[in-house]
Scaffold this motif. Structure first.
Motif, mmCIF file in Angstrom:
data_model
loop_
_atom_site.group_PDB
_atom_site.id
_atom_site.type_symbol
_atom_site.label_atom_id
_atom_site.label_comp_id
_atom_site.label_asym_id
_atom_site.label_seq_id
_atom_site.Cartn_x
_atom_site.Cartn_y
_atom_site.Cartn_z
ATOM 1 N N ASP A 8 0.859 -1.173 0.000
ATOM 2 C CA ASP A 8 0.000 0.000 0.000
ATOM 3 C C ASP A 8 0.901 1.231 0.000
ATOM 4 N N PRO A 9 0.771 2.098 -0.991
ATOM 5 C CA PRO A 9 1.643 3.279 -1.045
ATOM 6 C C PRO A 9 1.570 4.135 0.219
ATOM 7 N N LEU A 10 0.418 4.209 0.852
ATOM 8 C CA LEU A 10 0.298 5.004 2.077
ATOM 9 C C LEU A 10 1.073 4.391 3.235
ATOM 10 N N VAL A 11 1.147 3.075 3.278
ATOM 11 C CA VAL A 11 1.943 2.415 4.324
ATOM 12 C C VAL A 11 3.419 2.718 4.111
ATOM 13 N N VAL A 12 3.855 2.722 2.872
ATOM 14 C CA VAL A 12 5.249 3.054 2.562
ATOM 15 C C VAL A 12 5.538 4.502 2.947
ATOM 16 N N VAL A 13 4.608 5.404 2.639
ATOM 17 C CA VAL A 13 4.781 6.818 2.999
ATOM 18 C C VAL A 13 4.869 6.961 4.516
ATOM 19 N N GLN A 14 3.990 6.271 5.236
ATOM 20 C CA GLN A 14 4.017 6.350 6.695
ATOM 21 C C GLN A 14 5.335 5.798 7.249
ATOM 22 N N PHE A 15 5.849 4.724 6.671
ATOM 23 C CA PHE A 15 7.125 4.156 7.099
ATOM 24 C C PHE A 15 8.258 5.157 6.899
ATOM 25 N N VAL A 16 8.304 5.786 5.751
ATOM 26 C CA VAL A 16 9.358 6.758 5.453
ATOM 27 C C VAL A 16 9.264 7.962 6.384
ATOM 28 N N ILE A 17 8.048 8.462 6.588
ATOM 29 C CA ILE A 17 7.866 9.598 7.496
ATOM 30 C C ILE A 17 8.295 9.219 8.907
ATOM 31 N N SER A 18 7.914 8.033 9.353
ATOM 32 C CA SER A 18 8.283 7.577 10.698
ATOM 33 C C SER A 18 9.791 7.488 10.857
ATOM 34 N N PHE A 19 10.465 7.101 9.795
ATOM 35 C CA PHE A 19 11.921 6.972 9.844
ATOM 36 C C PHE A 19 12.599 8.336 9.927
ATOM 37 N N VAL A 20 11.984 9.354 9.338
ATOM 38 C CA VAL A 20 12.566 10.695 9.303
ATOM 39 C C VAL A 20 12.126 11.558 10.495
ATOM 40 N N LEU A 21 11.049 11.187 11.150
ATOM 41 C CA LEU A 21 10.532 11.993 12.256
ATOM 42 C C LEU A 21 11.554 12.303 13.346
ATOM 43 N N PRO A 22 12.417 11.374 13.750
ATOM 44 C CA PRO A 22 13.395 11.730 14.786
ATOM 45 C C PRO A 22 14.305 12.889 14.390
ATOM 46 N N VAL A 23 14.636 12.992 13.125
ATOM 47 C CA VAL A 23 15.458 14.112 12.656
ATOM 48 C C VAL A 23 14.652 15.410 12.747
ATOM 49 N N LEU A 24 13.374 15.345 12.401
ATOM 50 C CA LEU A 24 12.527 16.532 12.507
ATOM 51 C C LEU A 24 12.370 16.969 13.965
ATOM 52 N N VAL A 25 12.243 16.008 14.862
ATOM 53 C CA VAL A 25 12.179 16.346 16.288
ATOM 54 C C VAL A 25 13.478 17.023 16.711
ATOM 55 N N GLY A 26 14.599 16.537 16.201
ATOM 56 C CA GLY A 26 15.887 17.154 16.499
ATOM 57 C C GLY A 26 15.984 18.576 15.974
ATOM 58 N N LEU A 27 15.328 18.824 14.854
ATOM 59 C CA LEU A 27 15.363 20.178 14.288
ATOM 60 C C LEU A 27 14.580 21.180 15.123
ATOM 61 N N VAL A 28 13.515 20.730 15.756
ATOM 62 C CA VAL A 28 12.662 21.670 16.489
ATOM 63 C C VAL A 28 12.928 21.680 17.994
ATOM 64 N N THR A 29 13.859 20.874 18.448
ATOM 65 C CA THR A 29 14.216 20.876 19.867
ATOM 66 C C THR A 29 15.678 21.273 20.014
ATOM 67 N N THR A 30 16.070 21.569 21.225
ATOM 68 C CA THR A 30 17.465 21.923 21.485
ATOM 69 C C THR A 30 18.136 20.805 22.252
#
Length: 108
Positions: A8-30
């Motif tokens: 399912d393309p949406l499952v793949v998108v969710q997997f990729v987003i989940s993998f990148v989320l920690p970097v995004l959290v790092g960008l918005v936190t100190t």
């Protein structure tokens, strides 16, 4: 007997987003933000992502929004995010670099 392999393309998108989320959290936190708050933020973003992916699936298929699927899919997505953080982003220094990007941009 026949077999099929579909993704399912949406499952793949969710997997990729989940993998990148920690970097995004790092960008918005100190660096001084506690690990507890980073984990809460990561969990919240993962939940929002799961809810939005289910919304996209509902809109695309015309079916009824299934809150149970959205909430349940947040758990493996969170596991992927945490595993990505400790398995790749933190050992390679990407997590630490992400936290200094906004600080450096504000100073310079």
């Amino acid at each position: 007997m026949s077999f099929a392999f579909t993704l399912d393309p949406l499952v793949v998108v969710q997997f990729v987003i989940s993998f990148v989320l920690p970097v995004l959290v790092g960008l918005v936190t100190t660096r001084v933000t506690s690990g507890r708050w980073k984990a809460v933020l990561l969990a919240a973003l993962t939940l929002v992502t799961s809810l939005l992916v289910e919304l996209a699936r509902t809109i695309g298929s015309g079916e009824v929004y299934d809150l149970g699927v959205a909430l349940f899919s947040a758990l493996p997505a969170f596991v992927v995010a945490v595993a990505g953080h400790f398995g790749l982003w933190k050992p390679t220094g990407v997590a630490e670099t992400a936290q200094t990007v906004l600080i450096t941009a504000e100073e310079g």
